[in-house]
Design a protein around this motif. Structure first.
Motif, PDB file in Angstrom:
ATOM      1  N   ALA A  35       0.827  -1.206   0.000  1.00  0.00           N
ATOM      2  CA  ALA A  35       0.000   0.000   0.000  1.00  0.00           C
ATOM      3  C   ALA A  35       0.864   1.261   0.000  1.00  0.00           C
ATOM      4  CB  ALA A  35      -0.922  -0.004   1.217  1.00  0.00           C
ATOM      5  N   LYS A  36       2.018   1.175   0.670  1.00  0.00           N
ATOM      6  CA  LYS A  36       2.947   2.305   0.698  1.00  0.00           C
ATOM      7  C   LYS A  36       3.426   2.627  -0.716  1.00  0.00           C
ATOM      8  CE  LYS A  36       5.906   5.059   2.968  1.00  0.00           C
ATOM      9  NZ  LYS A  36       5.527   6.115   3.917  1.00  0.00           N
ATOM     10  N   ILE A  37       3.732   1.588  -1.498  1.00  0.00           N
ATOM     11  CA  ILE A  37       4.151   1.789  -2.892  1.00  0.00           C
ATOM     12  C   ILE A  37       3.024   2.451  -3.676  1.00  0.00           C
ATOM     13  CG2 ILE A  37       4.766   0.628  -5.037  1.00  0.00           C
ATOM     14  CD1 ILE A  37       6.153  -1.506  -3.391  1.00  0.00           C
ATOM     15  N   GLY A  38       1.799   1.970  -3.447  1.00  0.00           N
ATOM     16  CA  GLY A  38       0.649   2.535  -4.144  1.00  0.00           C
ATOM     17  C   GLY A  38       0.452   4.005  -3.825  1.00  0.00           C
ATOM     18  N   THR A  39       0.609   4.361  -2.542  1.00  0.00           N
ATOM     19  CA  THR A  39       0.446   5.758  -2.127  1.00  0.00           C
ATOM     20  C   THR A  39       1.517   6.643  -2.753  1.00  0.00           C
ATOM     21  OG1 THR A  39      -0.515   5.083  -0.009  1.00  0.00           O
ATOM     22  CG2 THR A  39       0.381   7.310  -0.138  1.00  0.00           C
ATOM     23  N   THR A  40       2.755   6.173  -2.725  1.00  0.00           N
ATOM     24  CA  THR A  40       3.849   6.944  -3.311  1.00  0.00           C
ATOM     25  C   THR A  40       3.668   7.098  -4.818  1.00  0.00           C
ATOM     26  OG1 THR A  40       5.371   6.122  -1.605  1.00  0.00           O
ATOM     27  CG2 THR A  40       6.352   7.076  -3.578  1.00  0.00           C
TER      28      THR A  40
END
Length: 246
Positions: free
Chosen positions: A134-139
């Motif tokens: 999810a962190k990758i998606g947010t970034t």
């Protein structure tokens, strides 16, 4: 504003054609003024005013041409930014959100057939996976947003340049006509020079506005880089281990 490739291509074509037209008009200024000044019935002071005005018009015209050619070096940037915006949103963000969704505890198929301490240990170990994805998606979403804003700014900038160039060509045509007139004075010369110098200010204003906006976007990209270096989700800078330690 969504990026329209066809409209932007039309804008770049207008700029390319306009630069060529402006170059031709600038080359006509000197000969026109000299031809008028050399008439036997034109007083010396009128001839001097003509040549002075022509030199100034040529000076401003060459500055505009040089600046436009310099700015055209980046005309393809909005196209590439639009392409990368799509990549970051659809491929990277979409892929990361897919990983995040399929690695949540309620989506792990093995737990339907596996119970006990080992299953519990595995469930605890895998908790970090969807968070990391999810962190990758947010970034990726933030990167795409920054690119989209830069794309919009770039398109608006080149559209404004096309408008300024079109107006400047009309002004140049008027200046050439005035330089061919025998009804001339120093006041008229100053008026012509003033008209042809206006677009210089317009271009400087447009470039300044674009630089300010892209400067803000650079700050946003710096913040995104800082987020990417955040070790909270990625222990020691690595993807979290998905297997239990014991």
């Amino acid at each position: 504003m969504a990026f329209n490739a066809a409209q932007y291509e039309a804008t770049t074509q207008k700029l390319t054609t306009g630069i060529q037209t402006l170059s031709e008009k600038v080359s006509q200024v000197g000969p026109k003024a000299e031809s008028t000044a050399n008439h036997w019935y034109v007083p010396d002071f009128i001839g001097d005013a003509l040549i002075w005005a022509a030199n100034k018009v040529i000076e401003f015209g060459n500055w505009v041409l040089g600046k436009l050619k310099e700015l055209m070096e980046g005309v393809a940037a909005p196209v590439y930014m639009a392409i990368h915006t799509w990549t970051w949103q659809s491929d990277i963000r979409g892929g990361a959100s897919g990983v995040a969704g399929t690695t949540t505890a309620d989506q792990l198929q093995s737990l339907k057939h596996w119970t006990g301490e080992a299953a519990t240990s595995y469930t605890n170990a895998v908790k970090a996976q969807p968070i990391a994805a999810a962190k990758i998606g947010t970034t990726a979403d933030k990167v795409a947003t920054g690119l989209a804003l830069c794309t919009t700014a770039g398109v608006a900038f080149y559209v404004s340049l096309a408008v300024i160039l079109a107006q400047y060509i009309v002004t140049m045509i008027g200046a050439i006509a005035a330089l061919g007139s025998v009804v001339f004075s120093w006041a008229g010369a100053a008026l012509i020079v003033g008209d042809t110098s206006v677009s210089v200010g317009y271009i400087i204003t447009a470039v300044t506005a674009l630089a300010a906006l892209l400067g803000a976007q650079a700050q946003q990209m710096a913040a995104i880089e800082g987020e990417a270096r955040d070790m909270t989700t990625y222990p020691n800078g690595h993807w979290p281990v998905a297997a239990p330690g014991a």
